[in-house]
Design an enzyme around this catalytic site. Structure first.
Site, PDB file in Angstrom:
ATOM      1  N   LYS A  12       0.837  -1.212   0.000  1.00 57.79           N
ATOM      2  CA  LYS A  12       0.000   0.000   0.000  1.00 57.79           C
ATOM      3  C   LYS A  12       0.867   1.256   0.000  1.00 57.79           C
ATOM      4  O   LYS A  12       0.625   2.199  -0.740  1.00 57.79           O
ATOM      5  CB  LYS A  12      -0.820   0.058   1.304  1.00 57.79           C
ATOM      6  N   ASP A  67      -8.272   1.678   4.415  1.00 57.35           N
ATOM      7  CA  ASP A  67      -8.689   0.313   4.714  1.00 57.35           C
ATOM      8  C   ASP A  67      -9.280  -0.228   3.433  1.00 57.35           C
ATOM      9  O   ASP A  67     -10.090   0.425   2.785  1.00 57.35           O
ATOM     10  CB  ASP A  67      -9.699   0.245   5.864  1.00 57.35           C
ATOM     11  N   ARG A 175      -7.508   2.087  -4.919  1.00 59.02           N
ATOM     12  CA  ARG A 175      -6.684   2.998  -4.119  1.00 59.02           C
ATOM     13  C   ARG A 175      -6.362   4.269  -4.909  1.00 59.02           C
ATOM     14  O   ARG A 175      -6.405   5.370  -4.363  1.00 59.02           O
ATOM     15  CB  ARG A 175      -5.393   2.275  -3.691  1.00 59.02           C
TER      16      ARG A 175
END
Ligand code: IMP
Length: 192
Positions: A12, A67, A175
């Protein structure tokens, strides 16, 4: 723009750094936050808020947490918020293999990735969401990305996220979409 990324997930963090080249990003290590924030909740929003608010309470700096997870329609949306430990471990490979086993014999392999970013900006809480639709193939392809990427083919493509370049993934991913919404928001706040 100085922001703390409330995450220890290397995949991430790598993607977020690529998506925010102009920001001064501080890691949890930079601000001295070493706790492992529990994520016991049933929604992405609640888990993202838990992570962001723990770090904000600790350092008082502008912070955001992502998240995210993969939601599989034939599994009623699972693993969803439990994507990081679907197999009972936090091991990406075991989680991916567990997903493939759960999907054995199922015709509907449609799925979507979802990311919810919780941003705490000057003490106020904001959320940004991104979704990427696709399907799960039965064998891994490609070594890029992380997590379930080698078996996820986004709609409109024939390659997996593991095969597509980071730039292509970021341009269509859950994302990428959520981070771009957050950047637009921060830019609009900085102009006022
Ligand atoms: P979190 O850290 O609790 O948000 O868990 C996120 C989990 O969702 C990761 O550990 C992966 O299993 C999965 N995931 C989220 N986004 C991606 C992605 O872009 N590629 C692959 N797996 C992802």
């Amino acid at each position: 723009m100085e922001l703390v990324i409330a995450s220890n997930n290397k995949g991430k963090i790598r993607e977020i750094l690529e998506l925010l080249p102009d920001a001064v990003l501080l890691s949890l290590e930079d601000v001295g936050f070493t706790d492992d924030t529990p994520e016991p909740w049933h929604t992405f929003e609640e888990n993202a808020l838990a992570k962001a608010s723990a770090v904000y309470a600790f350092c008082g700096k502008n912070v955001f947490a992502d998240d995210s997870g993969i939601c599989v329609n034939a599994l009623d949306g699972r693993p969803g918020v439990d994507s990081a430990h679907f197999s009972g471990t936090r091991d990406d490979e075991q989680n991916l293999q567990h997903l493939l086993r759960e999907l054995e014999g199922k015709d509907d392999r449609s799925a979507y990735y979802k990311a919810v970013i919780c941003l705490i900006w000057n003490g106020e809480v904001y959320y940004f969401e991104g979704v990427c639709n696709g399907h799960i193939i039965s064998e891994k392809r490609g070594g890029g990305g992380f997590g379930y990427d080698p078996v996820f083919v986004p709609d409109g493509f024939s390659h997996t996220f593991g095969e597509l370049s980071p730039d292509v993934k970021n341009s269509i991913s859950h994302r990428g979409r959520a981070v771009r919404k957050m950047v637009e928001f921060i830019k609009s706040k900085e102009q006022t």
